[in-house]
Write a protein that holds these residues in place. Structure first.
Motif, PDB file in Angstrom:
ATOM      1  N   GLU A 230      -7.301  -1.557  10.825  1.00 34.15           N
ATOM      2  CA  GLU A 230      -7.781  -2.811  11.389  1.00 34.15           C
ATOM      3  C   GLU A 230      -9.245  -2.662  11.784  1.00 34.15           C
TER       4      GLU A 230
ATOM      5  N   ASP B 237      -5.330  -4.293   7.037  1.00 41.03           N
ATOM      6  CA  ASP B 237      -4.655  -3.894   5.803  1.00 41.03           C
ATOM      7  C   ASP B 237      -3.467  -3.028   6.189  1.00 41.03           C
ATOM      8  N   ASP B 238      -2.581  -2.771   5.230  1.00 37.72           N
ATOM      9  CA  ASP B 238      -1.406  -1.923   5.446  1.00 37.72           C
ATOM     10  C   ASP B 238      -0.631  -2.358   6.685  1.00 37.72           C
TER      11      ASP B 238
ATOM     12  N   ASN C 189      -2.718 -12.017   3.054  1.00 33.98           N
ATOM     13  CA  ASN C 189      -2.521 -11.129   1.912  1.00 33.98           C
ATOM     14  C   ASN C 189      -3.689 -11.182   0.927  1.00 33.98           C
TER      15      ASN C 189
ATOM     16  N   SER D 173       0.823  -1.194   0.000  1.00 32.45           N
ATOM     17  CA  SER D 173       0.000   0.000   0.000  1.00 32.45           C
ATOM     18  C   SER D 173       0.864   1.253   0.000  1.00 32.45           C
TER      19      SER D 173
ATOM     20  N   GLN E 111       0.839  -7.975   4.901  1.00 33.00           N
ATOM     21  CA  GLN E 111       0.267  -6.735   4.385  1.00 33.00           C
ATOM     22  C   GLN E 111      -1.223  -6.637   4.685  1.00 33.00           C
ATOM     23  N   SER E 112      -1.935  -7.740   4.525  1.00 33.60           N
ATOM     24  CA  SER E 112      -3.373  -7.738   4.783  1.00 33.60           C
ATOM     25  C   SER E 112      -3.809  -9.147   5.167  1.00 33.60           C
TER      26      SER E 112
ATOM     27  N   TYR F  20     -10.120  -8.048  10.511  1.00 33.20           N
ATOM     28  CA  TYR F  20      -9.723  -7.645   9.161  1.00 33.20           C
ATOM     29  C   TYR F  20      -8.607  -6.611   9.302  1.00 33.20           C
TER      30      TYR F  20
END
Length: 247
Positions: free
Chosen positions: A79, A73-74, A212, A35, A50-51, A71
């Protein structure tokens, strides 16, 4: 609600365990294809993925069943944790779904659904807490953070590996009571993600992890129709707990 040190210390230690078990001097710069938000975000990454999506096994305590899904990401800078709770206690049946989002400097919480004895009591108010002051305090603490001393103080032990949700993680244990080191918290970390925690009779364990994967941006956003209510963290921390005097 005021949070006392006695109540928050175990949570602080548990949140620091990824640092203890996976302490690294690797750069937090985004990997190729990662990201681009990371380029402009000084917040350290929390996870080594990453995710991802982590689904936890149902947890049943005193007639209350909870299902939780994480969940992120980044690398965990964004989160969202969805929790669905069903209970039937003394004739009162309830079904509730809540979401807690951590995004940069803010923690946002809102109800998706709350049904009590068939009546819809869902609040359309989302609370938004600015965590920058707490983050600054954490950064100051991190400057003098001694991982080895923490291991000694809480008798941190790495106890091999364990397979949880189909992946192999690092098994650990810690003791929060120096006088009773036999009373321990056990857990499993995988790429700094908590897959299993056992404290007394309470056990939280992942049943599935997706690495990911593409996580929809909507997971980190408050749906339309909600009112955002700003929360002053400093004032909340200063408020006495119920039944606690101001003295």
């Amino acid at each position: 609600m005021k949070l006392t040190l006695k109540r928050t210390l175990p949570l602080l230690i548990l949140s620091a365990l990824p640092l203890v078990s996976g302490c690294s001097k690797k750069s937090d710069a985004p990997e190729p294809g990662g990201s681009t938000q990371s380029l402009f975000n000084s917040t350290p990454k929390r996870y080594d993925l990453q995710s991802g999506i982590v689904t936890y096994e149902p947890m049943v305590i005193m007639g209350i069943t909870s299902l939780s899904t994480l969940y992120f990401d980044d690398y965990g800078r964004r989160e969202a944790r969805e929790t669905v709770t069903d209970s039937n206690i003394m004739g009162m049946k309830s079904h509730e779904k809540k979401v807690d989002i951590t995004d940069g400097n803010y923690v946002i919480s809102y109800e998706v659904e709350k049904i009590v004895n068939g009546k819809d009591e869902t609040s359309k108010v989302a609370t938004k807490t600015d965590m920058r002051q707490a983050q600054e305090m954490a950064m100051q603490m991190a400057k003098t953070f001694d991982v080895e001393q923490m291991k000694r103080d809480f008798d941190y032990r790495e106890e091999g590996t364990e397979v949880v949700a189909g992946v192999t993680g690092t098994k650990y244990s810690v003791s929060f009571n120096k006088e009773r080191k036999d009373q321990r918290v056990y857990g499993v970390l995988y790429k700094k993600i908590s897959l299993s925690t056992q404290m007394g009779g309470i056990s939280v364990k992942a049943q599935k992890i997706e690495e990911n994967v593409a996580v929809p941006a909507s997971k980190f956003e408050v749906p339309s129709g909600y009112t955002i209510q700003e929360v002053d963290l400093e004032k909340e921390m200063a408020m006495p707990m119920p039944g606690q005097s101001d003295n």
